[in-house]
Design an enzyme around this catalytic site. Structure first.
Site, PDB file in Angstrom:
ATOM      1  N   ASN A   9       0.876  -1.170   0.000  1.00 17.67           N
ATOM      2  CA  ASN A   9       0.000   0.000   0.000  1.00 17.67           C
ATOM      3  C   ASN A   9       0.910   1.215   0.000  1.00 17.67           C
ATOM      4  OD1 ASN A   9      -1.830   2.025   0.450  1.00 17.67           O
ATOM      5  ND2 ASN A   9      -2.281   1.444   2.578  1.00 17.67           N
ATOM      6  N   LYS A  11       0.214   4.229  -0.380  1.00 19.03           N
ATOM      7  CA  LYS A  11      -0.405   5.450   0.155  1.00 19.03           C
ATOM      8  C   LYS A  11      -0.127   6.623  -0.795  1.00 19.03           C
ATOM      9  CE  LYS A  11      -0.148   3.330   4.633  1.00 19.03           C
ATOM     10  NZ  LYS A  11      -0.129   3.447   6.088  1.00 19.03           N
ATOM     11  N   HIS A  94      -9.554   1.644   4.218  1.00 17.04           N
ATOM     12  CA  HIS A  94      -8.320   1.762   5.004  1.00 17.04           C
ATOM     13  C   HIS A  94      -8.553   2.698   6.194  1.00 17.04           C
ATOM     14  CE1 HIS A  94      -4.240   2.840   6.144  1.00 17.04           C
ATOM     15  NE2 HIS A  94      -3.889   1.692   5.621  1.00 17.04           N
ATOM     16  N   GLU A  96      -6.890   5.036   7.364  1.00 18.56           N
ATOM     17  CA  GLU A  96      -6.626   6.455   7.099  1.00 18.56           C
ATOM     18  C   GLU A  96      -7.823   7.110   6.395  1.00 18.56           C
ATOM     19  OE1 GLU A  96      -2.844   5.772   5.218  1.00 18.56           O
ATOM     20  OE2 GLU A  96      -2.054   5.175   7.171  1.00 18.56           O
ATOM     21  N   GLU A 166      -5.932  -4.659  10.220  1.00 21.17           N
ATOM     22  CA  GLU A 166      -4.887  -3.683  10.524  1.00 21.17           C
ATOM     23  C   GLU A 166      -5.218  -2.946  11.821  1.00 21.17           C
ATOM     24  OE1 GLU A 166      -2.632  -2.550   6.711  1.00 21.17           O
ATOM     25  OE2 GLU A 166      -4.386  -1.265   6.806  1.00 21.17           O
ATOM     26  N   GLY A 172       2.160   2.347  10.721  1.00 23.73           N
ATOM     27  CA  GLY A 172       3.150   3.412  10.588  1.00 23.73           C
ATOM     28  C   GLY A 172       3.818   3.809  11.897  1.00 23.73           C
ATOM     29  N   SER A 212       2.933  -2.067  10.306  1.00 18.98           N
ATOM     30  CA  SER A 212       4.372  -2.184  10.567  1.00 18.98           C
ATOM     31  C   SER A 212       4.925  -3.581  10.290  1.00 18.98           C
ATOM     32  CB  SER A 212       4.701  -1.746  12.000  1.00 18.98           C
ATOM     33  OG  SER A 212       4.345  -0.394  12.199  1.00 18.98           O
TER      34      SER A 212
HETATM   35  P1  PGA Z   1       2.567   0.336   7.597  1.00 20.91           P
HETATM   36  O1  PGA Z   1       1.150   0.556   6.886  1.00 20.91           O
HETATM   37  O2  PGA Z   1       3.099  -0.988   7.065  1.00 20.91           O
HETATM   38  O3  PGA Z   1       3.414   1.497   7.165  1.00 20.91           O
HETATM   39  O4  PGA Z   1       2.327   0.259   9.045  1.00 20.91           O
HETATM   40  C1  PGA Z   1       0.263  -0.503   6.678  1.00 20.91           C
HETATM   41  C2  PGA Z   1      -1.013   0.021   6.072  1.00 20.91           C
HETATM   42  O5  PGA Z   1      -1.462   1.087   6.474  1.00 20.91           O
HETATM   43  O6  PGA Z   1      -1.596  -0.609   5.169  1.00 20.91           O
END
Ligand code: PGA
Length: 250
Positions: A9, A11, A94, A96, A166, A172, A212
């Site tokens: 992803n 982003k 997601h 976010e 998630e 993140g 992460s």
């Molecule tokens: P991250 O993001 O691996 O940077 O924690 C995962 C995601 O949001 O899909």
């Protein structure tokens, strides 16, 4: 046996030129992968990514899809546009999007309907906030999100859908859920899918972990029986790291 699926992803990272560089570096490193490999890129990268991924084992995905076919929805992008640009997958709901852009279980459901109607393979994201986990509400939150996302979705369509679990506090932050925490919650999500669609669909559904996940912790997470792959943010932006994760998912 469920075939693992590792999806990057990206982003809001990488211009189309940067996208070309990353995919060119990645493709030879993952060519022998035994899992499904996907890169979910910004809308403006989809055509370039699809062109470079043609003839490789990498599929291209988007990070959102509108709930309508077309019309007055400024700033949205339709499933038909994504398909024509070369996307095969789409991330929906997601955290976010839920946190910053007002996504709800209802809009997630409407986007899922639209993705399935247009032949996109959806990756539906669910997961609890830190306060939910600390107050023992993880299972309840995931149950509500899964039930809401799949409202009025047929079993045949559910079978085509991937869920990404998630935990929001792990995204993140460098804080991964422990292998056991991730496995346990994914097992719970599978039991909710079983209540909705029965054992056959639940046993066949691929449920990823995300938050992460990286080259160091991938082996432990993938060794868990319920975890069928990963949705990778930060670590998907480096060809070497993402390739290690892909090649560890057997
Ligand atoms: P991250 O993001 O691996 O940077 O924690 C995962 C995601 O949001 O899909």
């Amino acid at each position: 046996m469920r075939k693992p699926i590792i999806a990057g992803n990206w982003k809001m990272n990488k211009t189309a030129a940067e996208c070309r560089e990353l995919i060119a570096a990645l493709a030879p490193k993952v060519k022998d992968a035994t899992c499904d490999v996907v890169v979910c890129v910004p809308f403006t990268d989809i055509a370039a990514a699809a062109e470079l991924c043609r003839g490789t084992n990498i599929a291209v995905g988007a990070q959102n899809v509108a709930w309508a076919d077309c019309g007055a929805f400024t700033g949205e992008i339709s499933a038909a546009m994504l398909v024509e640009a070369g996307a095969e997958y789409v991330v929906i709901g997601h955290s976010e999007r839920r946190q910053y852009f007002g996504e709800t279980d209802k809009t997630v459901n409407a986007r899922l309907v639209q993705a399935l109607k247009n032949g996109l393979s959806p990756i539906v994201c669910v997961g609890e906030m830190l306060a939910d986990r600390e107050s023992g509400k993880t299972d309840e939150v995931c149950r509500t999100q899964v039930t809401g996302a799949f409202e009025n979705i047929s079993a045949v369509d559910a079978e085509k859908t991937v869920i990404a679990y998630e935990p929001v506090w792990a995204i993140g932050t460098g804080k991964t859920a422990t292998d056991e925490q991730a496995n346990e919650t994914i097992g719970h999500i599978r039991s909710v899918v079983c209540e909705l669609y029965g054992k056959k669909v639940a046993d066949g559904m691929r449920i990823q972990y995300g938050g992460s996940m990286n080259a160091k912790n991938v082996a432990g997470l993938m060794a868990q029986p319920e975890i069928d792959g990963g949705l990778i943010g930060g670590a998907s932006l480096k060809a070497d790291d993402f390739a290690i994760i892909v090649n560890a998912a057997k």
